[in-house]
Motif scaffolding. Structure first.
Motif, PDB file in Angstrom:
ATOM      1  N   ASN A   1      -1.558   7.013   4.750  1.00 42.99           N
ATOM      2  CA  ASN A   1      -0.772   6.349   5.505  1.00 42.99           C
ATOM      3  C   ASN A   1       0.322   6.287   5.155  1.00 42.99           C
ATOM      4  O   ASN A   1       1.118   6.373   4.017  1.00 42.99           O
ATOM      5  CB  ASN A   1      -1.496   5.374   6.361  1.00 42.99           C
TER       6      ASN A   1
ATOM      7  N   HIS B   1       3.377   0.565   2.977  1.00 41.82           N
ATOM      8  CA  HIS B   1       3.235  -0.379   4.349  1.00 41.82           C
ATOM      9  C   HIS B   1       2.812  -1.561   3.339  1.00 41.82           C
ATOM     10  O   HIS B   1       2.460  -1.675   2.611  1.00 41.82           O
ATOM     11  CB  HIS B   1       2.329  -0.342   5.531  1.00 41.82           C
TER      12      HIS B   1
ATOM     13  N   GLY C   1       0.317   4.335   0.592  1.00 37.53           N
ATOM     14  CA  GLY C   1       0.153   5.176   1.561  1.00 37.53           C
ATOM     15  C   GLY C   1       0.487   6.705   0.568  1.00 37.53           C
ATOM     16  O   GLY C   1       0.615   7.773   1.009  1.00 37.53           O
TER      17      GLY C   1
ATOM     18  N   TYR D   1       1.186  -1.147  -0.045  1.00 34.30           N
ATOM     19  CA  TYR D   1      -0.234   0.071   0.001  1.00 34.30           C
ATOM     20  C   TYR D   1       0.924   1.381   0.138  1.00 34.30           C
ATOM     21  O   TYR D   1       1.778   1.473   0.462  1.00 34.30           O
ATOM     22  CB  TYR D   1      -0.833   0.136   1.670  1.00 34.30           C
TER      23      TYR D   1
END
Length: 495
Positions: free
Chosen positions: A40, A43, A37, A35
């Protein structure tokens, strides 16, 4: 999680990953999704197609696991070859420790995918993968201490199919001196460079350490072939100066623990560093926070089958845990800086290389009879060698058969056998002060108020928080209620 294996089994960080490519978990070898991000940080996450039992048994699978966790480095290191140091009759022994075959791959053993590992530098080195089965646990081989180990698999295809990644060049000293700390009852090399240390540890270096820091207790140092071996004991607390010494001389970043766990019961246990053996499944642990305590903490327990359990801890000081089956459990506080603790739940504790005797304190045999004594002065006579941690933050070794008088010892350790906590003079004095402070607060209307300095207020809160005063919660409420307006006698008491 912020690291993964690429399709060609190279470690890659989430910062350098590319969306659309294939990635695998370094521990369970399952498919990971990347992902990038947008909201976020970048990760990796286990795919939903991975069976639940595999996800739950993977040390890196946790909704709260990420870059902030200091345990990720250790769990990843366990997937690779490491050095182990031991001591037999004052002679240092080194072993290569290979990771065991994961539970998810055991079904493949029915297809006879056995092969051997060899080392080019050691002509008689031979390790068959049968020895890497979890039921065998014969995954350590005694070796000479070398700068480089070239490990070869006799069948590389079988190695990949079994999820093993041991073949290749293993250079334990490529990043500098190597620290060995106690993990699961052994002193194991630490390849990652951020570390929490307590108690005894070893350093192996290709160059001599020119200057030993005065806060470290040097137990032994010796030169073996081309290497220098040092055996140290850490102080219970350390300064910024000692942190710099670790960085400059050993190339390690020494981290401060934010909390720690101590066993309260059962009384009969065997302790070696962070590994504790018990015979009773019901145990009680004391959680101590250094500094301000978070509103909620999460205790992670990994059972012998690699299943993870999380306990939410809010205001409890004592934690009650029931271990149901025999085997090794790992405990740590998620998102905190603390040691990994191994609890070995076994049927019978064996005291090897020790003939049990008696330990007399003030003429009373207290061995296995007490966990804590509230004494200011002690007269110790022991039939067993022991270590005493004193109020001056020094360790003293007392040989058996000697009679010793000590003022304000904090803890007595009988290595591998038992430990006893003693309440020193300073803590007794602090308890008396806290009781007087409470009495003043109870009748605060009788005293004039003064605006306290923040240092005085912080010291008051710290003393109260760390005390065992039975009305501590009520006192903390009164302190918060009045804020910096303190009854005048309290300022004098704290100073």
């Amino acid at each position: 999680m912020d690291i993964a294996y690429s399709a060609d089994y190279q470690i890659i960080s989430a910062q350098n990953a590319v969306k659309g490519r294939r990635y695998f978990c370094p521990v369970c070898n399952s498919t990971l999704h990347f992902y990038p991000g947008k909201t976020n940080a970048p990760h990796f996450r286990h795919s939903h197609s991975v069976p639940v039992e595999i996800r739950n048994s993977c040390e890196l699978y946790s909704q709260n696991f990420g870059a902030a966790s200091i345990y990720e480095d250790e769990f990843l290191a366990r997937q690779n070859v490491r050095l182990v140091v031991g001591k037999i009759d004052d002679e240092y022994i080194f072993k290569l420790k290979f990771p065991l075959i994961k539970q998810a791959y055991l079904q493949m053993q029915m297809n006879n995918l056995y092969f051997s590992y060899q080392c080019k530098q050691i002509h008689d080195f031979n390790l068959n993968t049968v020895q890497l089965l979890p039921t065998r646990k014969m995954n350590e081989v005694v070796v000479p201490l070398l700068e480089l180990y070239s490990i070869v698999a006799t069948n590389e295809n079988f190695e990949i199919r079994l999820g093993l990644k041991n073949s290749g060049h293993y250079n334990p000293f490529k990043d500098g001196p190597l620290i060995f700390k106690e993990i699961q009852g052994e002193y194991i090399s630490i390849p990652y460079r951020k570390i929490i240390l307590s108690g005894r540890f070893f350093v192996v270096s290709k160059r001599p350490i020119v200057s030993i820091h005065r806060d470290l207790e040097l137990v032994n140092n010796i030169k073996v072939n081309l290497f220098y071996i040092y055996e140290f004991i850490m102080p219970t607390s350390f300064t910024d100066e000692l942190q710099r010494w670790f960085t400059v001389n050993l190339y390690y970043s020494l981290l401060s623990a934010t909390c720690h766990l101590d066993i309260v019961s059962p009384v009969n246990f065997k302790k070696l560093g962070t590994t504790i053996e018990i015979m009773n499944g019901k145990s009680t642990w004391q959680l101590t926070n250094i500094g301000e305590r978070p509103f909620e903490q999460r205790l992670i327990i990994i059972d012998p089958s690699n299943h993870r359990q999380m306990l939410r801890i809010s205001s409890e000081k004592f934690i009650h845990i029931n271990f149901k089956e025999y085997g090794d459990y790992v405990m740590y506080l998620d998102q905190e800086m603390s040691e990994l603790i191994t609890i070995r739940y076994i049927q019978d504790i064996k005291y090897r290389n020790y003939s049990l005797g008696n330990l007399y304190i003030n003429n009373e045999n207290i061995l296995f009879n007490y966990r804590k004594l509230g004494l200011e002065k002690v007269n110790i006579k022991s039939e067993i060698d022991l270590l005493v941690h004193s109020d001056s933050e020094l360790f003293y070794k007392i040989d058996k058969g000697t009679l010793t008088n000590l003022h304000s010892p904090i803890r007595i350790d009988l290595p591998r056998i038992w430990s006893l906590t003693l309440k020193n003079c300073e803590s007794i004095k602090n308890e008396n002060i806290i009781e007087q402070v409470f009495q003043v607060y109870e009748k605060q209307y009788l005293y004039p108020k003064v605006v306290a300095d923040f240092k005085v207020l912080n010291k008051l809160i710290k003393l109260t928080f760390e005390s065992d005063f039975k009305y501590k919660e009520k006192l903390l409420f009164l302190i918060r209620q009045m804020g910096v307006q303190l009854p005048k006698p309290i300022v004098e008491l704290i100073k």
